[in-house]
Design an enzyme around this catalytic site. Structure first.
Site, mmCIF file in Angstrom:
data_model
loop_
_atom_site.group_PDB
_atom_site.id
_atom_site.type_symbol
_atom_site.label_atom_id
_atom_site.label_comp_id
_atom_site.label_asym_id
_atom_site.label_seq_id
_atom_site.Cartn_x
_atom_site.Cartn_y
_atom_site.Cartn_z
ATOM 1 C CG LEU A 341 -1.992 -1.088 1.284
ATOM 2 C CD1 LEU A 341 -2.722 -1.037 2.620
ATOM 3 C CD2 LEU A 341 -2.977 -0.964 0.135
ATOM 4 C CE LYS A 364 3.662 1.318 11.616
ATOM 5 N NZ LYS A 364 3.548 2.690 12.181
ATOM 6 C CG ASP A 464 4.340 12.531 13.123
ATOM 7 O OD1 ASP A 464 4.454 13.638 12.565
ATOM 8 O OD2 ASP A 464 4.731 11.467 12.599
#
EC number: 2.7.11.1
Length: 523
Positions: A341, A364, A464
């Site tokens: 992805l 991930k 973040d």
């Protein structure tokens, strides 16, 4: 002894429920549907196709209005597989020589979806039902029922009989393969219909009937009616045997006795089935040899290369589920390139589907020795791993295998927010966000931050927040993700910031001067 005796036998044909019988004359019955006479003068009500029906009605009429009668027939159902029957059959009184438009399966070759339940049918039937249909409020998948103009029985009972000695109820299985007797007796002066089921070896049916209906049948039938059988098949296969006997037109329990109760043959096999069986045995042996060799090879492989997944100390306190590497490997089809992805400094993200379910996931993968790899990995697990909020990306679990670390999230089909905001020349077809959608995304992110800062037991500072870390689900709801830089604080604790964290981009002026953020901005 009897006014008319007709013996019915089944033609043994594999794969389908068949009703077959011989009798004195081919011209006695009118056939419809799949019913045919074969070369042995047998009447076969259903052929070798699934979901078919057949009808056989006597060409002569039977006077029912204001009349008493007694009818007996013997039957047996031999299923191809134990405890699995087809749909069943009926013994019916019809004003016509057949029932045009009848359907198969749950309609038993008697009615169809349109005419089922209509008073204009003038049909009375006794059903031997071996399939529970919620549509018709069947009590179970092994019952006898009295039906008037439709398939929703006016009276029904589980198959069995009442013992004459102690009055106890004895269960019978309609698909046991044993020959049984069904007795139908109607007394006109009493307007009472009795239906009794019992084993074939009983000379006289039990005194207490299985079913009784106190109703004048004259209001439902015409003066002259035809007697017949209907049957239907669905996707389940079985063999149905019947022996029919007409008794006197009086309400009597006529003694009936076989010299010897017929022994039913086993379920037949075609020559092609024998060949198929031989091939199946050979194939099974070959597959067994292959699996045995593979198993031995796998054991040797494990001896030389073992993949150990042992819990480390930091994993004991973690909330989310630990996945095995094999699960993630299969889910992502071996982490193939077409499943990728996206990738960046954090590692790669792959799309996958969990084995045994249709749940789509995003995996991930980061390196154990990458910059801040392990610290970000632990930060994600210790924060979002224990959070559940509609505007936070849900962390499903994690995996640690060799040098790599894996985090498993819910898959967000619409990707990240930055692809909607930063439309490149190569992505000109990307749809634009409306102002309503943009405002909703802002509110969703705000809701996530409110939960992180004030609503949870601890304060979580994301550190973040950027469009790339705001993911959009299939309903265009925004979900905040990527907690690799997040920090945990107790409620009321004032954190001391020593350096700037996050992705370079916009930096508030107070960060440049003091290195600390404030909640109120002045422009």
């Amino acid at each position: 002894m009897f006014s008319e005796v007709k013996v019915l036998q089944i033609v043994l044909v594999q794969w389908l429920t068949l009703f077959s019988f011989t009798y004195n004359s081919h011209g006695t019955y009118i056939l419809d549907g799949s019913a045919v006479f074969n070369e042995n003068s047998y009447l076969v009500l259903t052929n070798t196709t699934k979901h078919s029906y057949g009808q056989a009605f006597d060409n002569t009429t039977f006077e029912m209005k204001d009349q008493s009668f007694s009818i007996n027939f013997f039957f047996a159902i031999v299923p191809e597989h134990k405890q699995q029957g087809s749909h069943g059959m009926t013994f019916a009184f019809s004003p016509t020589r057949g029932l045009p438009g009848a359907s198969s399966d749950q309609y038993l070759g008697l009615f169809n979806k349109t005419n089922n339940g209509k008073t204009s049918n003038h049909v009375i039937a006794i059903e031997l039902d071996i399939h529970k249909d919620e549509e018709f409020e069947d009590i179970d998948d092994n019952h006898v029922g009295i039906n008037i103009n439709g398939l929703r029985s006016v009276a029904s009972a589980s198959a069995g009989y009442y013992d004459d000695n102690d009055g106890s109820f004895k269960n019978l299985s309609l698909i046991s393969g044993k020959l049984m007797r069904l007795s139908i007796v109607y007394s006109h002066p009493d307007t009472k219909l009795d239906v009794t089921l019992c084993p074939a070896e009983f000379l006289v049916p039990p005194r207490k009937p299985l079913l009784s209906l106190n109703r004048d049948l004259s209001q439902y039938v015409l003066k002259h009616m035809h007697i017949g059988f209907t049957a239907s098949t669905g996707s389940i296969r079985a063999l149905h045997y019947m022996v029919l006997v007409y008794t006197y037109p009086e309400a009597v329990y006529q003694p009936l006795e076989f010299g010897r109760v017929p022994t039913l043959p086993p379920y037949p096999k075609k020559p092609s089935d024998r060949l198929r069986t031989v091939l199946a045995v050979c194939l099974t042996l070959a597959l067994f040899a292959v699996f045995l060799a593979s198993g031995i090879g796998f054991v040797f492989y494990l001896r030389h290369k073992k993949v150990k997944e042992v819990l480390e100390e930091w994993e004991i306190q973690c909330g989310p589920h630990r996945f095995s590497y094999k699960e993630l490997f299969n889910a992502t089809k071996g982490f193939k390139e077409k499943q990728l992805l996206g990738k960046g400094g954090f590692g790669q993200v792959y799309k996958g589907t969990l084995p045994g379910s249709d749940a789509e996931i995003a995996v991930k993968r980061t390196s154990h020795d990458s910059r801040q790899g392990m610290s970000e990995f632990l930060a994600e697990i210790s924060t979002i791993g224990r959070l559940r909020h509609p505007n936070l990306v849900r962390l499903l679990g994690y995996c640690k295998h060799k040098e790599n670390l894996y985090l498993v999230y819910d898959f967000m089909p619409n990707g990240s927010l930055d692809k909607y905001l930063n439309r490149s020349n190569t992505n000109e077809n990307q749809e634009r966000l409306t102002w309503e959608q943009r405002f909703k995304i802002i509110k969703d992110v705000a809701s996530a931050l409110l939960h992180l800062h004030q609503e949870w037991v601890q304060v979580i500072i994301h550190r973040d927040i950027k469009p790339a870390n705001v993911l959009i689900d299939h309903d265009m709801n925004a979900r905040l993700g990527d907690f690799g830089l997040a920090k945990l604080y107790d409620q009321g604790f004032d954190p001391q910031t020593s350096r700037v964290a996050g992705t370079f981009g916009y930096i508030a002026p107070e960060f440049l001067r003091t290195g600390r953020a404030v909640r109120v901005k002045f422009f």
